[in-house]
Scaffold this motif. Structure first.
Motif: not given
Lengths: 423, 298, 296
Positions: A155-163, A175-179
């Motif tokens: 929803k926040a349009g923030v992507s997650l890092p690759d493993v 990232a967490a703050q944006k979300v």
């Protein structure tokens, strides 16, 4: 008055003899009655898996295993009482074997071939006695790491890092703050109230409680202070829930409720939550790689299966422990309860998880990134006491009654004392 | 002590009877309370890191206690808690029992209501009040915020947390003490009131001159029992605050419990602390008892 | 103490009405105030309990919801059925009942006898014994846990319901309460019975015990709720699941890493019900008993 005095004297006289325990020392008389008691605590889904393994064992051998489940909070207390009453269970599952070391049975006496040297080497310092006895078996490994609310990240349009390419601490916080902003959650990151979980952060900032051989304090004051400062800042600015720590006192408290209520997009916990969340979470979530700072990876932990010198069924107890920790059993348990394996052969061949396989692979990837020194710390007999001192010190920092520097000093002192006490 | 009037020789059965009456109780009691307590004193002279292996250290545990900051912090918190708890329990239980002793409708209902928390398990009590007093999300602060009173840090601020712990203790136990006072009120002979009324005494005067003085022995029971309960408080606090924030509500029993059963285990030290606790409460109770006896005598 | 001019025994027997402070009619302003205070306190007392009961129907994620919702989304008893089916509720209930009833009976009998011995006889060592009783009231089990357990283990009481019934039976609190109460019974009553030739035990059983109704009721209630909610002791004594009492069985849910509060709440509500019912029954009985006989 004279009578009271006489009573006091009588009391003191009675007290003059040494406090005895009724335990029968090393050689309990052995019986063969095809029964076993197994003192157990459960985190949920592992209970069913354990029961089904036991059912198979009973069918195969005719031994009846009495599974005695006790609340985790009271496990040590109860075991202590039973040992001092000469009434130990035959087998027990523990997270911390150090208070019981002198009572543990050498499993090598009965099942050396099946058990000795079969498990991760990191645990050896912890499970081996002074003369090479095998005092316990690491029955599962845990790995600390973040879980994230995928819906909220999307929803926040923030992507997650690759493993394979973990994020940095600051990237994770941003990232967490944006979300957090996009979803109006109360917090951005939550961590369980636990010295063990905080050890993850310490490790990522490049230091651990103890040195690589586990014999001395290894806490680097500068690196540790950086970690404590970061932690304090995150709490003071409302990124993390300071109240959770302050309201927990000296008890362990999980932040799982905050994550389940979708009030934090990132939750620093470990793989043991996977099977519970698979059932309870009403949103899409996933495991994310641990953030890196000076180091990458998480922090290990785990449980141990032990038997006692007091046990009247030592052979049967060792047999049962060997069965429960055989490659087949451990694989079944790992699959059903989303545990990580501890057997070298199983780690080599890998486990395919029927549920949440991708998440488990994230945790496994972090196991290999975790510094070796962490294993020495996690498996140090002095760990539990030091972790407790750390929780206390961090609480004082959050309550602003102590500076981060003082907290690090307190943790160091706690570690020194714990090492001395366990020598 | 008091042997002057025992001169008259009693028949054997009267001399034997008291021993037979107390025997069963004292037997169980000796085995499961007195003996272990003595044993406990014994243990306090030893050092033990696991509760099973003992090394004699003499008074070292006591010395360590006296110089331990955590011990004194727990001692202070325990005294604050116990004093507040005893005073409030005594005043409130007498006041409420007097109210509940009036001829009012629904008396049985009210009595049951006030007693209800007594039967709840301490763990659940701690849990529920923890949710209510949580700073950010608690039920209480949700209401307070709505009416513009802000969000006090009930369990985050040391002083407030102590207040909360005392309040919850009262909430949980008051019903029991009310019951004791009610039983005491039933024991007051109504003829006193009849006589007083004939003399034209007001309700207030009757309360001051008859009820309260005659209730004193029962009140004493409440004082002593609440004193003991106050010094023993532990389980609901353990779930409610865990002794926090930063030790503000860590009372003596928790201090003992943690030393005895949580790593790093200091079993002898815990035993020493429990001996200290025991002596303190015993001395206080004895004072109370002697004081009460003087009153009885006059 | 022994020889006193015989006073007319102040009469237990003939009271038919309740005492109240004012005795007569209460001014209505006071009445209103009384109700206001009582109703206000009732809300304070009941609100958390009601909320707990309502919350026991919530799911884990509903419980975690912030700020908490007042009502559960549905009243489906899922928590109850799931928690109940995950263990042998009937058996644990039965154990709890046996232990509570057995221990309470034993407690009431031995405590009353002991209290009588201490209150109404003069014998060597009485004061010391009483002080010992008094002194031990303040020893919580937490403090002497291991020595008590060792004793129970030596006597073979571990892992049997007897181990839950006998060791905690000699409650010093009960002895203390009853003794204080018996002090109020006039010695003349006992002397008179002796003169009539009644035996010592008969005097105790026929004269003293019936006069202690309220105190006995208090001790009974005390013992019931204590034994029913007892956790720490049964936890170490009951080792086989077949010997678990309800609180012990309940606590199994307490795990290391996450606590399913929804189950715990549901089970707590279930385990609360029997004590509340007992209290309701006993409460009526006490009220009626006191009103009818008007003891003391």
């Amino acid at each position: 008055m004279r009578r009271i005095l006489a009573f006091c004297i009588a009391t003191v006289t009675l007290a003059a003899c040494a406090p005895g325990t009724t335990s029968g020392g090393g050689s309990a008389e052995q019986v063969e009655d095809k029964t076993l008691t197994y003192l157990y605590f459960t985190d949920g889904p592992d209970e069913q898996a354990t029961r089904s393994l036991i059912a198979d064992y009973e069918k195969k051998t005719g031994v009846k295993v009495d599974l005695q489940i006790v609340p985790f909070d009271n496990l040590e207390q109860r075991l202590q009482a039973r040992l001092s009453g000469g009434n130990a269970p035959d087998v027990a599952r523990l997270t911390d074997i150090s208070p019981f070391r002198s009572d543990l049975l050498d499993l090598n006496k009965y099942q050396k071939a099946a058990l000795d040297g079969q498990f991760i080497d990191g645990a050896n310092a912890y499970i081996k006695g002074p003369a090479g006895e095998l005092l316990g078996v690491p029955s599962d490994l845990t790995m600390n790491g973040p879980l994230v609310n995928v819906d909220q990240f999307k929803k926040a349009g923030v992507s997650l890092p690759d493993v394979s390419k973990p994020w940095k601490w600051d990237e994770m916080v941003t990232a967490a703050q944006k979300v957090q902003k996009a979803n109006k959650t109360q917090y951005a990151i939550a961590m369980d109230v636990s010295g063990h979980r905080f050890s993850t952060m310490l490790s990522q900032f490049g230091t651990t409680f103890f040195s690589a051989d586990g014999t001395s304090v290894g806490l680097d004051p500068q690196k540790a202070t950086a970690a404590v400062k970061k932690f304090a800042d995150l709490n003071a600015s409302g990124v993390m829930p300071a109240d959770l720590w302050l309201q927990a006192g000296t008890k362990y408290k999980a932040a799982n409720e905050i994550f389940l209520a979708q009030q934090t997009p990132v939750y620093l916990t470990g793989n043991w939550q996977v099977s519970a969340f698979a059932k309870d979470a009403t949103f899409t979530w996933a495991a994310a790689p641990n953030p890196c700072q000076e180091e990458c990876g998480g922090f290990p932990g785990g449980k141990f299966m032990v038997s006692f010198k007091q046990s009247k069924r030592q052979q049967a107890a060792a047999d049962f422990i060997a069965y429960m920790n055989s490659k087949e059993s451990q694989e079944r348990l790992a699959k059903e309860a989303n545990f990580l394996p501890t057997r070298k052969d199983l780690i080599a061949s890998g486990v395919d998880y029927p549920q949440r396989d991708a998440d488990m692979k994230v945790f496994l990837a972090d196991v290999s990134r975790t510094p070796q020194q962490d294993f020495a710390t996690a498996y140090s007999p002095a760990f539990a006491a030091t972790a407790k001192a750390a929780v206390e010190a961090l609480g004082k920092v959050l309550a602003k009654s102590q500076s981060p520097e003082q907290a690090v000093e307190a943790i160091r002192a706690g570690a020194e004392k714990a090492l001395k006490d366990t020598k | 002590m008091s042997s002057a009037h025992a001169r008259r020789v009693k028949p054997w059965n009267q001399r034997l009877a008291p021993y037979l009456f107390i025997l069963p109780n004292m037997l169980i009691f000796g085995l499961f309370v007195v003996y272990p307590a003595i044993n406990n004193f014994n243990i306090s002279l030893y050092d033990s890191r696991n509760g099973r292996d003992f090394t004699f250290v003499g008074g070292a545990n006591y010395q360590e206690l006296l110089s331990s900051e955590a011990f004194w912090s727990a001692a202070r918190a325990t005294v604050v808690f116990a004093v507040c708890f005893v005073v409030l329990t005594t005043v409130l239980s007498v006041a409420l029992a007097l109210l509940l002793n009036r001829r009012i409708k629904g008396r049985a209902f009210f009595r049951t209501v006030f007693f209800l928390p007594v039967v709840l398990s301490p763990v659940v009590v701690g849990l529920i009040w923890g949710w209510i007093f949580d700073r950010g999300n608690g039920l209480l602060n949700t209401v307070l915020t709505r009416i513009g009173l802000g969000q006090p840090g009930w369990l985050v601020d040391g002083g407030l947390a102590m207040t909360v712990v005392i309040f919850v203790g009262l909430w949980m136990h008051i019903g029991f003490y009310i019951l004791i006072i009610l039983a005491g009120l039933q024991g007051i002979d109504p003829t006193y009131y009849e006589a007083a009324r004939m003399d034209g005494a007001t309700s207030w005067q009757q309360l001051r001159r008859i009820t309260l003085p005659l209730l004193r022995p029962t009140t004493m029971v409440v004082v002593i029992l609440s004193l003991i309960a106050g010094f023993q408080a532990f389980d609901y606090i353990w779930t409610l605050t865990g002794g926090g924030p930063i030790g503000a509500t860590t009372l003596m029993v928790q201090y003992i419990y943690e030393n005895a059963f949580q790593s790093p285990i200091r079993y002898g030290l815990a035993a020493a602390a429990s001996v200290v606790l025991f002596i303190t409460v015993f001395a206080l109770t004895l004072l109370n008892f002697l004081y009460g006896r003087r009153k009885e005598a006059t | 103490m022994s020889v006193q001019p015989v006073r007319p025994v102040q009469s237990p027997i003939k009271r038919t009405q309740w005492t109240s402070i004012g005795g007569g009619r209460v001014p209505s302003a006071g009445q209103v105030l009384t109700y206001a205070v009582l109703i206000g306190l009732t809300i304070v007392v009941l609100a958390p309990v009601v909320w707990a009961v309502l919350s026991s129907f919530k799911t884990q994620s509903e419980l975690a919801q912030r700020p908490p919702a007042l009502l559960p989304s549905s009243l489906a008893p899922t928590n109850y059925t799931e928690a109940l089916s995950s263990f042998d509720f009937g058996l644990y209930l039965q154990n709890s009942v046996i232990v509570t009833v057995g221990a309470t009976l034993l407690t009431v009998v031995v405590n009353t006898m002991c209290a009588y011995g201490l209150a109404k006889y003069n014998f060597r060592g009485r004061d010391v014994l009483f002080l010992v009783v008094l002194g031990t009231i303040m020893i919580p089990l937490q403090l002497i846990f291991i020595p008590v357990y060792q004793m129970a283990a030596q006597l073979g009481l571990v892992n049997s319901l007897w181990g839950l019934i006998i060791p905690p039976a000699a409650t010093p609190t009960g002895v203390f309460l009853l003794r204080q109460y018996m002090l109020g019974i006039p010695d003349d009553l006992i002397e008179a019975a002796r003169i009539d030739g009644a035996g010592e035990f008969r005097i105790f059983a026929r004269i003293v015990v019936p006069l202690c109704g309220a105190a006995l009721a208090v001790v009974t209630i005390f013992s019931v709720m204590w034994r029913w909610n007892d956790f720490l002791w049964p936890l170490i004594i009951s080792q086989d699941p077949e010997k678990y009492t309800l609180p012990v069985a309940l606590a199994q849910f307490n795990s290391q890493l996450s606590v399913p509060f929804n189950y715990i709440l549901a089970m707590s509500v279930v385990s609360m019900i029997p004590v509340v019912v007992i209290f309701l029954l006993l409460q009526r009985h006490i009220v009626r008993g006191i009103a009818n006989t008007g003891f003391k």
